[in-house]
Design an enzyme around this catalytic site. Structure first.
Site, PDB file in Angstrom:
ATOM      1  N   MET A 257      -4.272   0.097  10.899  1.00 23.54           N
ATOM      2  CA  MET A 257      -3.218  -1.322  10.170  1.00 23.54           C
ATOM      3  C   MET A 257      -3.713  -2.446  12.167  1.00 23.54           C
ATOM      4  O   MET A 257      -4.121  -2.189  13.051  1.00 23.54           O
ATOM      5  CB  MET A 257      -1.751  -0.573  11.184  1.00 23.54           C
ATOM      6  CG  MET A 257      -1.211  -2.167  11.084  1.00 23.54           C
ATOM      7  SD  MET A 257      -0.680  -3.015   9.357  1.00 23.54           S
ATOM      8  CE  MET A 257       0.745  -4.353   9.340  1.00 23.54           C
ATOM      9  N   GLU A 258      -4.216  -3.849  11.197  1.00 27.23           N
ATOM     10  CA  GLU A 258      -4.324  -4.842  12.307  1.00 27.23           C
ATOM     11  C   GLU A 258      -3.613  -5.313  12.734  1.00 27.23           C
ATOM     12  O   GLU A 258      -3.438  -6.601  13.832  1.00 27.23           O
ATOM     13  CB  GLU A 258      -4.476  -5.854  10.959  1.00 27.23           C
ATOM     14  CG  GLU A 258      -3.629  -6.133  10.510  1.00 27.23           C
ATOM     15  CD  GLU A 258      -3.568  -5.826   8.869  1.00 27.23           C
ATOM     16  OE1 GLU A 258      -3.948  -4.741   8.325  1.00 27.23           O
ATOM     17  OE2 GLU A 258      -2.796  -7.133   8.131  1.00 27.23           O
ATOM     18  N   HIS A 289     -13.189  -4.901  10.029  1.00 28.30           N
ATOM     19  CA  HIS A 289     -12.179  -5.636   8.926  1.00 28.30           C
ATOM     20  C   HIS A 289     -10.976  -5.661   9.575  1.00 28.30           C
ATOM     21  O   HIS A 289     -10.955  -6.626   9.788  1.00 28.30           O
ATOM     22  CB  HIS A 289     -12.244  -4.400   7.973  1.00 28.30           C
ATOM     23  CG  HIS A 289     -10.340  -4.039   7.307  1.00 28.30           C
ATOM     24  ND1 HIS A 289     -11.317  -4.006   5.996  1.00 28.30           N
ATOM     25  CD2 HIS A 289      -9.247  -4.945   7.512  1.00 28.30           C
ATOM     26  CE1 HIS A 289     -10.189  -4.328   5.225  1.00 28.30           C
ATOM     27  NE2 HIS A 289      -8.518  -4.721   6.381  1.00 28.30           N
ATOM     28  N   GLU A 290     -10.830  -4.951  10.749  1.00 26.18           N
ATOM     29  CA  GLU A 290      -8.613  -5.144  11.792  1.00 26.18           C
ATOM     30  C   GLU A 290      -9.609  -6.150  12.259  1.00 26.18           C
ATOM     31  O   GLU A 290      -8.571  -7.131  12.739  1.00 26.18           O
ATOM     32  CB  GLU A 290      -8.553  -3.795  12.083  1.00 26.18           C
ATOM     33  CG  GLU A 290      -8.596  -2.436  11.766  1.00 26.18           C
ATOM     34  CD  GLU A 290      -7.613  -3.052  10.605  1.00 26.18           C
ATOM     35  OE1 GLU A 290      -6.969  -3.629  10.534  1.00 26.18           O
ATOM     36  OE2 GLU A 290      -8.402  -1.993   9.016  1.00 26.18           O
ATOM     37  N   HIS A 293      -8.441 -10.225  10.686  1.00 23.75           N
ATOM     38  CA  HIS A 293      -7.122  -9.536  10.175  1.00 23.75           C
ATOM     39  C   HIS A 293      -7.080 -10.759  11.478  1.00 23.75           C
ATOM     40  O   HIS A 293      -5.754 -10.812  11.423  1.00 23.75           O
ATOM     41  CB  HIS A 293      -6.482  -8.782  10.224  1.00 23.75           C
ATOM     42  CG  HIS A 293      -7.243  -8.064   8.506  1.00 23.75           C
ATOM     43  ND1 HIS A 293      -5.944  -8.883   7.478  1.00 23.75           N
ATOM     44  CD2 HIS A 293      -6.844  -6.572   8.428  1.00 23.75           C
ATOM     45  CE1 HIS A 293      -6.617  -8.199   6.176  1.00 23.75           C
ATOM     46  NE2 HIS A 293      -6.692  -6.685   6.970  1.00 23.75           N
ATOM     47  N   GLU A 312      -6.061  -9.428   2.479  1.00 23.58           N
ATOM     48  CA  GLU A 312      -7.016  -7.540   2.893  1.00 23.58           C
ATOM     49  C   GLU A 312      -9.030  -8.075   2.320  1.00 23.58           C
ATOM     50  O   GLU A 312      -9.742  -7.604   2.666  1.00 23.58           O
ATOM     51  CB  GLU A 312      -6.306  -7.105   1.804  1.00 23.58           C
ATOM     52  CG  GLU A 312      -5.107  -6.022   2.228  1.00 23.58           C
ATOM     53  CD  GLU A 312      -5.674  -5.580   4.041  1.00 23.58           C
ATOM     54  OE1 GLU A 312      -6.681  -6.021   4.471  1.00 23.58           O
ATOM     55  OE2 GLU A 312      -4.394  -5.829   4.001  1.00 23.58           O
TER      56      GLU A 312
HETATM   57 ZN   LIG Z   1      -6.721  -5.490   5.882  1.00 25.88          ZN
END
Ligand SMILES: [Zn+2]
Length: 806
Positions: A257-258, A289-290, A293, A312
């Site tokens: 979770m970002e 990925h995180e 964000h 996303e």
């Molecule tokens: Zn994500």
């Protein structure tokens, strides 16, 4: 009831200038509840509104210092008679329950050392289980946070710690965030910290995982720094927050979770024992990925959940790209092509499919939004963005993205805002592209045809413009040439390639089904393993996954490919993807129950011959995992346990050891005492889960009954439920599972109603029976869904499962 779009729009128009002062009391961490006191300061345009707070006890509400009797229905506090047009201060004091399912203030006591950890990882509708708030993405607010907890602990949150004395931590006030981006993690964490680019950085894990964190610390730190520096070259806006902690947390319902300033990861990403190159590469992708964000999602936040995909897809696209380009993990796209994209094609043919970018009205409430965190929003959206970058060029893409980020920094924005920014940055018609690619469901087919002259011709069946690589192979599968083509209404003749096999989309730039002509299909069937380019090979395997699922290829034909081309496959991620496909959907969905043991035996045989054909230690590990899941040779597997290593010399690290134990239990070769002896060897949380899975896997009616009893306990944790289900469902012995498939179908709606969204994900997706359902059971599933009594999240997941049953 979860918040509706209509309510959210009305409230964001009404309340402005919001700030939160949040004070959490975690001192009684052995008790039932924790203390949560929030002062919300805001200006309202109307005298009444509501704030969310779930399951509050001892609730006291005051407005501008005066206690008020506010109506409370267990989820919402109604505020009335508020002063209009001037700042008002509402103080909400309550006690809230700790949870064991990851959705709220998750509490976990580590069996290794008895230490307790309490963490709120958050996501949709979880902030309201931690503090009173306007729980929607477009009401952003500063957060001033203080936490009281065991003085021996460390508390980590969004902002830097400004003071920590006598068990009280005070954090720097955050920039404007939406509630779902709040985070707090408390416990005796083991930490590795450093400074980079003038900011404090840290990695944290449970104390019992200290050795694992120290083992990987150099790489985790280097990956973090490299990704951070790479984003600085891509984005104009500087990193928007004051610190960058990352934490491996127990019981997390998501991969990660970002949350700004403190990203949380499920702690399975810090494996005990060995960490393979494939795991390292996947983890780097999640880290990247995180971090994406922080800009896309946190700095600029969607207005409502219809733009989940925007968050996303963008982070997913950047994750694969930056882990490779920025942090040096080559071959990340193999994972995307082999695992994520095939899932997106499946999702796009279910009844529940939706445009990558739905209209806000198609996401009428938060429960519906939750179900859109799916393969369409992540993997298809990522694939569409990759196609967009191929079509637009990277420079114009980044110019548009940066204009968008700067224009909406610390605010909210929509897809239309992004499309407008990209359109302004490019001479191409981005608006038209977005209509074709993002506002429609489904995908095109790219077919190879051939006339009498043997020249291959590419034909698009569909409506979208495509730009992609196409490769020509000779009869031995060797690459002859690659060219980039634009394919739309007009067919494209590949002149100069007469008689050669061709692979459209050979670098995976577009999102489309392939249909090969006989010449190309024949070369692929014979020479797939000889195709040198790993991405092309992956695209061809994914094509085989699609064909076996849609019955264009029989299961036996797919297993022929596995037997012929798994031996010699050098890419561990691709080996794992092929085995996961064979032992997942092919075995449990495409194979009649009576033939399941034969499929398992063919996969085991393929693993053995592939093991004999490789000396690569990473490939050996991937194949050994496959063999541990399929071997029927109990004495060999018992030999592995006794020696602590396989006959091929692979050490049994805890993960592989528990897989071997589970297989032995499933074969009836390890009884309860044998499993208990293994648990005594591994007295960790992972050991408890391994034992739960193995106990459930034993092939007896009593064992299956005990497994279901474990899963039915009212306070069973998300992880134990999942582990027991992994053992319970046995595709080779469907008869033993029948009664529990029935029980699962009967009881799950009530379980999900009680436990909420995150647990529903475990029940409906991860724990769905991995066995062939009988026609009567399918009918029962369909009837249950038709009755309307299945809660929203479970209903979506079950409808998808029903579609996948075929
Ligand atoms: Zn994500």
């Amino acid at each position: 009831m979860s918040l509706t779009l209509t309510e959210a729009r009305a409230r964001s128009a009404q309340v402005t200038d919001v700030s939160y002062d949040i004070d959490l009391d975690l001192r009684d961490h052995a008790g039932e509840t924790f203390g949560s006191t929030t002062t919300l300061t805001f200006t309202t345009a109307a005298p009444s509104t509501f704030v969310e707070l779930t399951d509050a006890r001892d609730l006291v509400v005051s407005v501008d210092g005066r206690a008020v009797e506010a109506a409370y229905d267990g989820r919402r506090i109604t505020l009335e008679g508020l002063p209009v047009g001037t700042p008002v201060s509402v103080r909400v004091e309550a006690r809230l329950p700790y949870v064991s399912d990851g959705d709220g203030m998750h509490r976990m006591t580590d069996p290794v050392d008895g230490e307790t950890y309490v963490s709120a990882y958050l996501s949709l509708d979880i902030a309201q289980r931690v503090f009173a708030c306007f729980d929607q993405p477009d009401v952003k607010a500063t957060m001033a946070v203080a936490v009281s907890a065991d003085p021996r602990w460390q508390v980590i949150g969004n902002g830097r710690v400004t003071s920590s004395e006598d068990g009280r931590w005070v954090f720097a006030t955050t920039p404007r965030l939406c509630p779902s981006l709040f985070v707090v993690c408390a416990g005796p964490w083991h930490s590795v910290t450093w400074e980079h680019a003038g900011l404090p950085f840290g990695w944290h894990a449970r104390a019992s995982l200290a050795a694992e964190l120290d083992r990987d610390a150099d790489e985790l730190r280097r990956t973090t720094d490299d990704c951070f520096d790479h984003y600085a070259t891509l984005f104009d806006e500087p990193y928007p927050f004051d610190s960058y902690d990352q934490l491996f947390g127990p019981g997390h319902n998501w991969g990660a979770m970002e949350t700004p300033g403190c990203v949380t990861y499920r702690d399975e990403l810090l494996p005990r024992g060995r960490v393979t190159d494939d795991q390292r590469s996947r983890r780097a992708t999640v880290i990247a990925h995180e971090m994406a964000h922080m800009w896309f999602g946190n700095l600029v936040t969607m207005r409502w959940w219809e733009d989940t995909w925007l968050n996303e897809s963008f982070a997913d696209y950047m994750g694969y790209r930056v882990a490779a380009e920025g942090a040096g993990f080559g071959g990340t796209l193999v994972v995307h092509e082999a695992t994520r994209k095939p899932a997106a094609y499946v999702a796009d043919e279910r009844r529940s499919t939706h445009p990558v970018a739905p209209a806000p009205e198609d996401v009428p409430d938060v429960d519906s939004a939750f179900t859109n965190f799916d393969s369409i929003s992540y993997a298809k959206g990522n694939s569409c963005l990759r196609q967009l970058v191929t079509w637009l060029g990277d420079d114009d893409f980044l110019t548009g993205v940066n204009a968008h980020l700067t224009r909406h920094r610390f605010g909210n924005a929509t897809l239309d805002d992004l499309v407008a920014a990209l359109d302004a940055a490019s001479p191409r018609d981005v608006l038209g592209w977005a209509e074709a690619w993002l506002r429609r469901t489904g995908f095109d087919t790219i077919a190879v045809r051939r006339g009498d002259d043997q020249v291959p011709v590419l034909v698009r069946e569909g409506v979208r413009p495509h730009r992609f690589s196409v490769s020509a192979l000779d009869a031995d599968g060797a690459l002859v040439a690659t060219r980039v083509v634009d394919l739309a209404d007009e067919e494209v003749a590949l002149t100069g390639w007469a008689g050669l096999a061709v692979v459209p989309n050979s670098q995976g730039e577009t999102f489309a089904r392939l249909r090969l002509d006989a010449t190309s299909a024949d070369v692929v069937a014979r020479r797939l393993g000889s195709v040198e380019d790993e991405l092309t090979r992956t695209v061809l395997w994914a094509h085989a996954f699609d064909e076996v699922r849609t019955r264009a290829l029989p299961v036996s034909g797919f297993l022929d490919l596995v037997e012929r081309h798994l031996p010699g496959e050098p890419r561990p991620a691709l080996v794992s993807a092929v085995l996961d496909r064979a032992l997942g959907p092919v075995l449990t969905r495409s194979t009649p129950a009576a033939e399941a043991p034969a499929v398992v035996d063919r996969v085991a045989a393929a693993c053995r011959s592939a093991l004999a054909a490789t000396a690569d230690d990473q490939v050996v590990i991937a194949l050994t995992r496959g063999l541990a899941a399929t071997s029927r040779d109990a004495s060999a597997l018992l030999g592995w346990l006794a020696a602590g290593r396989t006959d091929a010399g692979v050490d049994l690290d805890p993960g592989l050891r528990w897989s071997t134990v589970a297989r032995l239990a499933r074969l009836g070769a390890l009884d309860e005492a044998g499993i208990e002896a293994e648990r005594q060897r591994d007295q960790t949380f992972a050991g408890e889960l391994g034992a739960a899975r193995a106990l459930a896997a034993r092939p007896s009616a009593e064992a299956k009954a005990a497994a279901w009893a474990t899963m039915s306990a009212p306070d069973v944790s998300n992880r134990v439920f999942e582990a027991a289900a992994q053992g319970l469902w046995d595709p080779e012995r469907v008869g033993l599972c029948t009664a529990y498939v029935d029980a699962y179908l009967a009881d799950s709606p009530a379980i999900c109603e009680r436990r909420g969204q995150g647990f529903s994900l475990v029940v409906g997706r991860n724990a769905f029976p991995a066995v062939q359902l009988s026609p009567a059971q399918r009918q029962r599933l369909a009837d249950s869904l038709a009755s309307g009594s299945v809660p929203t999240v479970l209903s979506r997941l079950w409808n998808d499962q029903l579609d996948d049953l075929g």
